[in-house]
Write a protein that holds these residues in place. Structure first.
Motif, PDB file in Angstrom:
ATOM      1  N   GLY A  24      -2.246  -7.908  21.099  1.00 22.27           N
ATOM      2  CA  GLY A  24      -1.644  -9.009  20.357  1.00 22.27           C
ATOM      3  C   GLY A  24      -0.376  -9.511  21.013  1.00 22.27           C
ATOM      4  O   GLY A  24      -0.093 -10.709  21.005  1.00 22.27           O
ATOM      5  N   ILE A  25       0.408  -8.585  21.588  1.00 23.11           N
ATOM      6  CA  ILE A  25       1.623  -8.993  22.287  1.00 23.11           C
ATOM      7  C   ILE A  25       1.273  -9.854  23.500  1.00 23.11           C
ATOM      8  O   ILE A  25       1.935 -10.844  23.792  1.00 23.11           O
ATOM      9  N   ILE A  26       0.240  -9.484  24.201  1.00 23.21           N
ATOM     10  CA  ILE A  26      -0.164 -10.230  25.392  1.00 23.21           C
ATOM     11  C   ILE A  26      -0.782 -11.579  25.012  1.00 23.21           C
ATOM     12  O   ILE A  26      -0.520 -12.597  25.648  1.00 23.21           O
ATOM     13  N   LYS A  27      -1.567 -11.602  23.956  1.00 28.59           N
ATOM     14  CA  LYS A  27      -2.375 -12.774  23.635  1.00 28.59           C
ATOM     15  C   LYS A  27      -1.642 -13.845  22.839  1.00 28.59           C
ATOM     16  O   LYS A  27      -1.962 -15.031  22.957  1.00 28.59           O
ATOM     17  N   MET A  28      -0.658 -13.481  22.013  1.00 24.23           N
ATOM     18  CA  MET A  28      -0.009 -14.454  21.137  1.00 24.23           C
ATOM     19  C   MET A  28       0.862 -15.437  21.933  1.00 24.23           C
ATOM     20  O   MET A  28       1.449 -15.066  22.942  1.00 24.23           O
ATOM     21  N   ASP A  30       3.810 -17.388  21.127  1.00 22.72           N
ATOM     22  CA  ASP A  30       5.277 -17.466  21.112  1.00 22.72           C
ATOM     23  C   ASP A  30       5.891 -16.166  20.601  1.00 22.72           C
ATOM     24  O   ASP A  30       5.196 -15.243  20.176  1.00 22.72           O
ATOM     25  N   PHE A  31       7.218 -16.102  20.659  1.00 25.93           N
ATOM     26  CA  PHE A  31       7.951 -14.863  20.378  1.00 25.93           C
ATOM     27  C   PHE A  31       7.743 -14.369  18.952  1.00 25.93           C
ATOM     28  O   PHE A  31       7.537 -13.172  18.729  1.00 25.93           O
ATOM     29  N   THR A  33       5.283 -14.814  16.745  1.00 16.20           N
ATOM     30  CA  THR A  33       3.966 -14.239  16.482  1.00 16.20           C
ATOM     31  C   THR A  33       3.761 -12.943  17.253  1.00 16.20           C
ATOM     32  O   THR A  33       3.061 -12.053  16.785  1.00 16.20           O
ATOM     33  N   ARG A  34       4.378 -12.806  18.426  1.00 13.06           N
ATOM     34  CA  ARG A  34       4.300 -11.542  19.165  1.00 13.06           C
ATOM     35  C   ARG A  34       4.984 -10.420  18.405  1.00 13.06           C
ATOM     36  O   ARG A  34       4.464  -9.311  18.306  1.00 13.06           O
ATOM     37  N   VAL A  35       6.166 -10.704  17.875  1.00 13.91           N
ATOM     38  CA  VAL A  35       6.898  -9.696  17.109  1.00 13.91           C
ATOM     39  C   VAL A  35       6.126  -9.330  15.852  1.00 13.91           C
ATOM     40  O   VAL A  35       6.035  -8.159  15.478  1.00 13.91           O
ATOM     41  N   ALA A  37       2.836  -9.518  15.321  1.00 12.70           N
ATOM     42  CA  ALA A  37       1.636  -8.750  15.669  1.00 12.70           C
ATOM     43  C   ALA A  37       1.992  -7.312  16.032  1.00 12.70           C
ATOM     44  O   ALA A  37       1.323  -6.369  15.606  1.00 12.70           O
ATOM     45  N   SER A  38       3.050  -7.133  16.784  1.00 16.22           N
ATOM     46  CA  SER A  38       3.385  -5.782  17.220  1.00 16.22           C
ATOM     47  C   SER A  38       3.991  -4.950  16.106  1.00 16.22           C
ATOM     48  O   SER A  38       3.717  -3.754  16.003  1.00 16.22           O
TER      49      SER A  38
END
Length: 70
Positions: A24-28, A30-31, A33-35, A37-38
């Motif tokens: 999820g961190i790789i695929k999302m 912007d910042f 959505t990455r935060v 997901a992780s």
């Protein structure tokens, strides 16, 4: 015997969730959505891994330490 299978299942489930969080961190895009997901997935993955390790160690001082970490 059942204790071993339960601990394997918990550790495996936590590992899979951590891998999904890394994906999820790789695929999302912007910042934010990455935060998001992780944080959600990796928190549950860490809880499952530590719970599996606590089940595997049985009732010992190591279990108390793992619960403090949790």
């Amino acid at each position: 015997m059942a204790q071993d299978y339960l601990s394997i299942a918990l550790i495996f489930g936590g590992s899979v969730l951590c891998l999904i969080g890394a994906f999820g961190i790789i695929k999302m895009p912007d910042f934010i959505t990455r935060v998001h997901a992780s944080s959600l997935i990796d928190s549950l993955g860490a809880v499952l891994i530590l719970s599996g390790l606590a089940v595997y160690s049985g009732i010992t001082f190591v279990t108390i330490k793992l619960m403090i970490i949790l």
